[in-house]
Scaffold this motif. Structure first.
Motif, short mmCIF file in Angstrom:
data_model
loop_
_atom_site.label_atom_id
_atom_site.label_comp_id
_atom_site.label_asym_id
_atom_site.label_seq_id
_atom_site.Cartn_x
_atom_site.Cartn_y
_atom_site.Cartn_z
N GLU A 1 -5.15 6.31 3.19
CA GLU A 1 -5.95 6.61 4.36
C GLU A 1 -7.04 5.57 4.55
O GLU A 1 -7.68 5.14 3.60
N ALA A 2 -7.26 5.17 5.76
CA ALA A 2 -8.31 4.24 6.15
C ALA A 2 -9.09 4.91 7.28
O ALA A 2 -8.69 5.97 7.76
N PRO A 3 -10.16 4.30 7.73
CA PRO A 3 -10.98 4.95 8.75
C PRO A 3 -10.19 5.46 9.96
O PRO A 3 -10.49 6.51 10.48
N ASP A 4 -9.20 4.73 10.42
CA ASP A 4 -8.46 5.14 11.62
C ASP A 4 -6.97 5.05 11.34
O ASP A 4 -6.22 4.43 12.09
N MET A 5 -6.51 5.69 10.26
CA MET A 5 -5.12 5.56 9.84
C MET A 5 -4.15 6.18 10.84
O MET A 5 -3.03 5.69 11.00
N ALA A 6 -4.55 7.22 11.53
CA ALA A 6 -3.65 7.81 12.54
C ALA A 6 -3.34 6.78 13.62
O ALA A 6 -2.19 6.65 14.05
N THR A 7 -4.34 6.03 14.03
CA THR A 7 -4.13 4.99 15.03
C THR A 7 -3.26 3.88 14.46
O THR A 7 -2.37 3.37 15.15
N LEU B 1 4.37 4.19 4.79
CA LEU B 1 3.45 4.54 5.87
C LEU B 1 4.21 4.91 7.13
O LEU B 1 3.96 5.94 7.74
N VAL B 2 5.13 4.03 7.54
CA VAL B 2 5.93 4.25 8.74
C VAL B 2 7.34 3.78 8.46
O VAL B 2 7.53 2.71 7.87
N SER B 3 8.32 4.56 8.86
CA SER B 3 9.70 4.12 8.65
C SER B 3 10.60 4.64 9.75
O SER B 3 10.31 5.64 10.40
#
Length: 144
Positions: free
Chosen positions: A10-16, A48-50
């Motif tokens: 997780e990072a400050p704006d991980m959803a973005t 993270l994304v696949s």
């Protein structure tokens, strides 16, 4: 079509960040019909994304790709070839290209698989271009 989002980092704006990566990957699938799989993970192998065209264990594949790229990086250093830029696996039915994405001290792995009949040069260029697009998206989503 299997599409998954993992949440290990997780990072400050991980959803973005995830949304941007998912959009960039979706555009690749729309533009390059020979694309079979795409994966972005942390350097230590957490997905993270696949997006895969078959049922796939994202955690397992992510760890394998990250490990394979790490071995290639070590091999490059051992023979004084400099930093490993990318790794390529040529299989019977697909070519897989893996690269590292570096941004603000964080390292990610991008792996793309293409139908084997797509020219390898096109696969390399497509992967490099996508890595740059993801780096740009991350730079926007993760300001200094």
């Amino acid at each position: 079509m299997n599409s998954a989002l993992a949440q290990p980092w997780e990072a400050p704006d991980m959803a973005t960040v995830r949304q941007l990566m998912q959009e960039v990957i979706g555009q690749l699938f729309d533009r390059v019909s020979e694309t079979r799989a795409a994966l972005v993970s942390t350097a230590d192998g957490m997905p993270l994304v696949s997006r895969f065209d078959t049922e796939t264990d994202n955690n397992r594949v992510s760890a394998i790709f990250s490990s394979l790229l790490a071995v290639c990086e070590t091999a490059s250093k051992e023979i004084n070839a400099g930093a490993c830029q990318r790794a390529v696996v040529c299989a019977d039915h697909a070519n897989i290209v893996m690269v590292r994405i570096h941004l603000k001290g964080r390292v990610f792995t991008l792996a793309l698989a293409f139908d084997a009949d797509l020219m390898l040069g096109t696969a390399l260029r497509t992967t490099t271009d996508l890595a740059q697009r993801i780096e740009q998206a991350l730079a926007v989503a993760m300001p200094a």
